[in-house]
Design an enzyme around this catalytic site. Sequence first.
Site, PDB file in Angstrom:
ATOM      1  N   ASN A 195       0.839  -1.217   0.050  1.00 47.82           N
ATOM      2  CA  ASN A 195       0.044  -0.002  -0.060  1.00 47.82           C
ATOM      3  C   ASN A 195       0.997   1.249   0.018  1.00 47.82           C
ATOM      4  O   ASN A 195       1.943   1.676   0.790  1.00 47.82           O
ATOM      5  CB  ASN A 195      -0.834   0.134   1.291  1.00 47.82           C
ATOM      6  CG  ASN A 195      -1.634   1.374   1.293  1.00 47.82           C
ATOM      7  OD1 ASN A 195      -2.750   1.321   0.659  1.00 47.82           O
ATOM      8  ND2 ASN A 195      -1.327   2.186   2.284  1.00 47.82           N
ATOM      9  N   GLU A 196       0.639   2.153  -0.882  1.00 50.35           N
ATOM     10  CA  GLU A 196       1.287   3.353  -1.089  1.00 50.35           C
ATOM     11  C   GLU A 196       2.961   3.365  -0.683  1.00 50.35           C
ATOM     12  O   GLU A 196       3.452   3.875   0.203  1.00 50.35           O
ATOM     13  CB  GLU A 196       0.796   4.439  -0.106  1.00 50.35           C
ATOM     14  CG  GLU A 196      -0.837   4.475  -0.209  1.00 50.35           C
ATOM     15  CD  GLU A 196      -1.246   5.924   0.567  1.00 50.35           C
ATOM     16  OE1 GLU A 196      -2.311   6.468  -0.136  1.00 50.35           O
ATOM     17  OE2 GLU A 196      -0.931   6.034   1.645  1.00 50.35           O
ATOM     18  N   GLU A 223      -8.271   4.929  -3.963  1.00 50.53           N
ATOM     19  CA  GLU A 223      -8.562   5.737  -2.627  1.00 50.53           C
ATOM     20  C   GLU A 223      -8.899   7.159  -2.980  1.00 50.53           C
ATOM     21  O   GLU A 223      -8.331   7.760  -3.598  1.00 50.53           O
ATOM     22  CB  GLU A 223      -7.561   5.738  -1.588  1.00 50.53           C
ATOM     23  CG  GLU A 223      -7.163   4.534  -1.022  1.00 50.53           C
ATOM     24  CD  GLU A 223      -6.002   4.634   0.188  1.00 50.53           C
ATOM     25  OE1 GLU A 223      -5.890   5.692   0.757  1.00 50.53           O
ATOM     26  OE2 GLU A 223      -5.509   3.366   0.309  1.00 50.53           O
ATOM     27  N   TRP A 229      -4.855  14.772   7.905  1.00 56.05           N
ATOM     28  CA  TRP A 229      -3.591  15.025   7.957  1.00 56.05           C
ATOM     29  C   TRP A 229      -3.046  16.417   7.470  1.00 56.05           C
ATOM     30  O   TRP A 229      -2.156  16.828   7.349  1.00 56.05           O
ATOM     31  CB  TRP A 229      -2.610  13.988   7.203  1.00 56.05           C
ATOM     32  CG  TRP A 229      -3.543  13.818   5.891  1.00 56.05           C
ATOM     33  CD1 TRP A 229      -4.225  12.648   5.702  1.00 56.05           C
ATOM     34  CD2 TRP A 229      -3.506  14.350   4.687  1.00 56.05           C
ATOM     35  NE1 TRP A 229      -4.721  12.423   4.241  1.00 56.05           N
ATOM     36  CE2 TRP A 229      -4.173  13.450   3.702  1.00 56.05           C
ATOM     37  CE3 TRP A 229      -2.846  15.270   4.281  1.00 56.05           C
ATOM     38  CZ2 TRP A 229      -4.413  13.801   2.380  1.00 56.05           C
ATOM     39  CZ3 TRP A 229      -2.933  15.697   2.646  1.00 56.05           C
ATOM     40  CH2 TRP A 229      -3.707  14.996   1.961  1.00 56.05           C
ATOM     41  N   GLU A 283      -6.299   7.277  12.336  1.00 56.20           N
ATOM     42  CA  GLU A 283      -7.120   8.076  11.165  1.00 56.20           C
ATOM     43  C   GLU A 283      -8.937   7.953  11.584  1.00 56.20           C
ATOM     44  O   GLU A 283      -9.563   8.061  10.767  1.00 56.20           O
ATOM     45  CB  GLU A 283      -7.041   7.152   9.995  1.00 56.20           C
ATOM     46  CG  GLU A 283      -5.329   7.733   9.401  1.00 56.20           C
ATOM     47  CD  GLU A 283      -5.196   6.904   7.950  1.00 56.20           C
ATOM     48  OE1 GLU A 283      -4.811   7.623   7.097  1.00 56.20           O
ATOM     49  OE2 GLU A 283      -5.632   5.674   7.822  1.00 56.20           O
ATOM     50  N   PHE A 325     -10.318  10.439  12.677  1.00 57.10           N
ATOM     51  CA  PHE A 325     -11.047  11.738  12.001  1.00 57.10           C
ATOM     52  C   PHE A 325     -11.150  11.787  10.507  1.00 57.10           C
ATOM     53  O   PHE A 325     -11.329  12.782   9.983  1.00 57.10           O
ATOM     54  CB  PHE A 325     -10.300  13.064  12.725  1.00 57.10           C
ATOM     55  CG  PHE A 325     -10.437  12.945  14.220  1.00 57.10           C
ATOM     56  CD1 PHE A 325     -11.737  13.377  14.524  1.00 57.10           C
ATOM     57  CD2 PHE A 325      -9.442  12.942  14.980  1.00 57.10           C
ATOM     58  CE1 PHE A 325     -11.868  13.572  16.173  1.00 57.10           C
ATOM     59  CE2 PHE A 325      -9.444  12.869  16.424  1.00 57.10           C
ATOM     60  CZ  PHE A 325     -10.898  13.304  16.878  1.00 57.10           C
TER      61      PHE A 325
END
Length: 675
Positions: free
Chosen positions: A152-153, A305, A313, A353, A355
């Site tokens: 992932n990323e 995504e 962030w 994460e 929020f």
Amino acid sequence: MPSLRDATRGRLLFGGDYNPEQWPEEVWAEDVALMKEAGVNSVTLGVFSWAKMEPRPGAREFDWLDRLLGLMEENGIGVVLATPTSSPPPWMGALHPETLPRAEDGSVVWYGSRQHFCASSPVYRRYAAALTEDLAARYAGHPALTVWHINNEYCTHCYCDETAAHFRRWLADRYGTLEAVNDAWGTAFWSQRYDTWAEILPPRKAQYTRNPTQVLDFKRFTSDALMECYTAERDIVRRHSPDVPVTSNFMPLWSGQDAWAWAGQEDVVSVDVYPDPADPGAGQYNAMLADMTRSQARGPWMLMEQAASAVNWRPVNHPKPRGLNRLWSLQSVARGADAVCYFQWRQSRQGSEKFHSGMVSHAGPEGRAFQEITRIGAELATLAPEVSGAHTVADVAVLHDWDAWWGSAQEGRPSAHLDYPAIVQAWHRALWENGTATDFARPEADLSGYRMVVVPQLYLLSDAAVDNLVAYVAGGGTLVSGFFTGVADVDDRIRPGGMDARLRALFSIRTLHEWWPVEPEVGVDCDSFRGLLWSEELEADGTGETVAAYRGGELDGLPAVLRKGAAWYVSTLPEPAALRELLGRVAGEAGVRPVVAGLPEGVEAVRRGELLFLFHHGQGTATVELPGSHVDVLSGAKTDGAVELGRYGVAALKTVGADGYEPVGAAAPKPVGAA
């Protein structure tokens, strides 16, 4: 090879990251019911589940995943199954601290977050391969499996001793001999000559500015080292399921990966896109990333995504106003996405994460986020028969290259205010505001299919790339180049004359005397516009035309914009309106027309397949004059002569002919500014 079409099968995929390990198992049934209500047909499982799958070294716990894949299969929801190798469990860092990355100053990057692995670590690679092997063996034939999602990323940088040894092997493969490295790096400067391979290190923290070619090569190496991790896992899952496409999600326009090289190793090109709802230019940014990803994929791509509303962030994390999620999602579809997915399905209640928004927010299914998700899901199902698998066509290519970006970002450059992504975005924005359909391309790519090629800035160019640009113009193409282009070769060696001689001849430049950077708040006056960031002291050779000259100051009367036939050179960054006007003029001369002429401000037009999409990026209303009769496939409404768009409005139009539907825009579009 398999492709995204094998997963979509005529549909548009819709869903997101599903992390049910964060929730009691009793919630799963409610999740699936809500997914079906929202039109979700795809979920990504396992992205951050390494500790769940392998709670201790060598242990395997897949029973929960068995039940999940079975549940998805029963409900007709496909699974994008991830290898969870982006976030090793704490036991790995505790037992094998050598797997943890080291920063430039040698400090350890500890576990407790994610991506805490050294890509060069054989221990990390061994554990990752073993888990991937068992995961692939267990689920390769599962009927719910549609796509493999590797890691992932990928984004980790490491400067440890293991990385140093790997870097030396990479350099030996690239250059062959130590003397070739010394020559490429210019180590005669500052007494940096290397006598043995063991002396070479990553560009760690140093007393002063570091060797720029060493830094450039380390960036190349890091992209390749991460890609080695990807291809190792890809090859494992491909061996078990050769007909299932494989992807790994990019972070867009990110400096850590050469996405052109990576895209060539993927069956599906996927990307994570997070425009800022508070940014007035976010719609164009979203369009640019879509154009870039579609070009890397050479066709339909996967929006892996995005956020249903706010992220967590930024310094201030604004939620998406009502309608904006729909606008940007459908904008991505119009620009080639065959999958619209989110991070994540259900908003987390704990962790870093919590929020960050989810498709199901803390407000639950009664919340606005889920209600908008449900509408988007229904509309994607409606659009799928019209656009799934369809390509878009552009007459203009914007050239973009990671080597050029990396080289231009060196510590000792003429101006720290030169920001490569911002310059690329400024040029793309001018094209976008003119309604010009645009691809992206590498400078060495075949450009013959484009009427016009735009180079915002390519500081570093290979000989093959320079020859390609010259040949493109000789073959009848129109080239527009921005400043500080063609300055260095692939080793970041400044070319004689400060710009490649072939390019100087192409643009009618006899001598580039000086680069004159400009403070951002100062600018420089030209004939009819103001230049930003940069200017150059150019002497023309008399074979071309000065389109605009500098006025005032040291460069008074010298050329700011030059052209020689179909080759244009812009030695400053014109202010936005001027750049838009200039590129509109060049496009018009090249025979490039906007998708729809005379659009109101804030309205975007995109063609995909037989549909003409209209997007209103404003909060008021807008009227688009469009001759003929059309049907909006989203609403079923018929329009004659004009289309009304409300706040963040979207229309997906088909032309109605005597015998039913006909492609929109069959007639040649009118020039910019036509009534």
